[in-house]
Design an enzyme around this catalytic site. Structure first.
Site, short mmCIF file in Angstrom:
data_model
loop_
_atom_site.label_atom_id
_atom_site.label_comp_id
_atom_site.label_asym_id
_atom_site.label_seq_id
_atom_site.Cartn_x
_atom_site.Cartn_y
_atom_site.Cartn_z
N HIS A 112 -9.43 7.64 -8.10
CA HIS A 112 -9.75 9.05 -7.91
C HIS A 112 -9.84 9.31 -6.42
O HIS A 112 -10.37 8.49 -5.67
CB HIS A 112 -11.07 9.40 -8.60
CG HIS A 112 -10.99 9.22 -10.09
ND1 HIS A 112 -10.53 10.19 -10.92
CD2 HIS A 112 -11.29 8.16 -10.87
CE1 HIS A 112 -10.56 9.75 -12.17
NE2 HIS A 112 -11.02 8.50 -12.16
N LYS A 160 -3.13 -4.61 -0.18
CA LYS A 160 -1.91 -4.43 0.61
C LYS A 160 -0.80 -5.28 0.01
O LYS A 160 -1.05 -6.36 -0.53
CB LYS A 160 -2.13 -4.86 2.06
CG LYS A 160 -3.09 -4.00 2.83
CD LYS A 160 -3.22 -4.51 4.25
CE LYS A 160 -4.28 -3.73 5.01
NZ LYS A 160 -4.51 -4.30 6.33
N LYS A 177 -0.94 -18.62 4.17
CA LYS A 177 0.22 -19.40 4.60
C LYS A 177 1.44 -18.98 3.79
O LYS A 177 1.31 -18.18 2.87
CB LYS A 177 -0.03 -20.90 4.46
CG LYS A 177 -0.15 -21.37 3.02
CD LYS A 177 -0.34 -22.88 2.95
CE LYS A 177 -0.22 -23.38 1.51
NZ LYS A 177 -0.22 -24.82 1.46
#
Length: 182
Positions: A112, A160, A177
């Site tokens: 929201h 992300k 890594k």
């Protein structure tokens, strides 16, 4: 005054027809879907396809997985979804081939907006490219794309997108890594 206009009630913009479809699926998901042992995969695949999911006949979806709005789900060849995982398909969730999505993983395509006094729903798709492994207890949030063969460490919060072969972990998930095969 903005405080009087603030309505933090979680509402959905769906039509009555879609809301009924959602409730029918939820009933199926917690009843018939769970009847068959994990070794018998075909009935779950058939049920998901009946509700519009685009999934390969070789997927392995645990009987205790919770899938909301399955018509927004796509799963490729030899991919799996673990026990108690939640695919919240308010928007598209695309899972490529040979992906392992562990136990208690949450794939969340909606939230929201905090900028709206009406608490408006916002959605973005999740794309999980081929060969990804999402370990136990991780959360993948809306708008995230996981690069090919990415690994998400246990209990990670991914906000992300990742690049191909990235290993990430933590809250929020950070690059650790590159994944290397021997």
């Amino acid at each position: 005054m903005i405080i009087n206009d603030f309505i933090p009630v979680q509402t959905t913009p769906f039509s009555t027809r879609i809301k009924i479809k959602i409730h029918v699926w939820r009933f199926v998901n917690v009843t018939i879907f769970r009847l068959f042992p994990n070794q018998i995969k075909k009935p779950r695949i058939l049920l998901l396809r009946m509700f519009g999911a685009k999934i390969a006949s070789t997927v392995n979806i645990n009987r205790k997985a919770n899938i909301e709005l399955p018509w927004n789900l796509t799963m490729g060849h030899l991919s799996s979804l673990g026990a108690n995982s939640w695919a919240y398909c308010l928007d598209k969730i695309e899972i490529g081939q040979k992906c392992c999505i562990g136990k208690d993983v949450y794939l969340i395509t909606g939230s929201h907006t905090i900028e709206s006094v009406a608490f408006n729903l916002i959605t973005k798709p999740i794309v999980i490219n081929e060969g990804c492994w999402i370990a136990t207890g991780s959360y993948i949030l809306f708008g995230v794309t996981l690069g090919r063969f990415s690994v998400i460490g246990a209990k990670s919060l991914v906000i992300k997108s990742t690049e191909d072969f990235d290993v990430v972990g933590g809250n929020p998930a950070k690059f650790i890594k590159k994944r290397e095969f021997s």
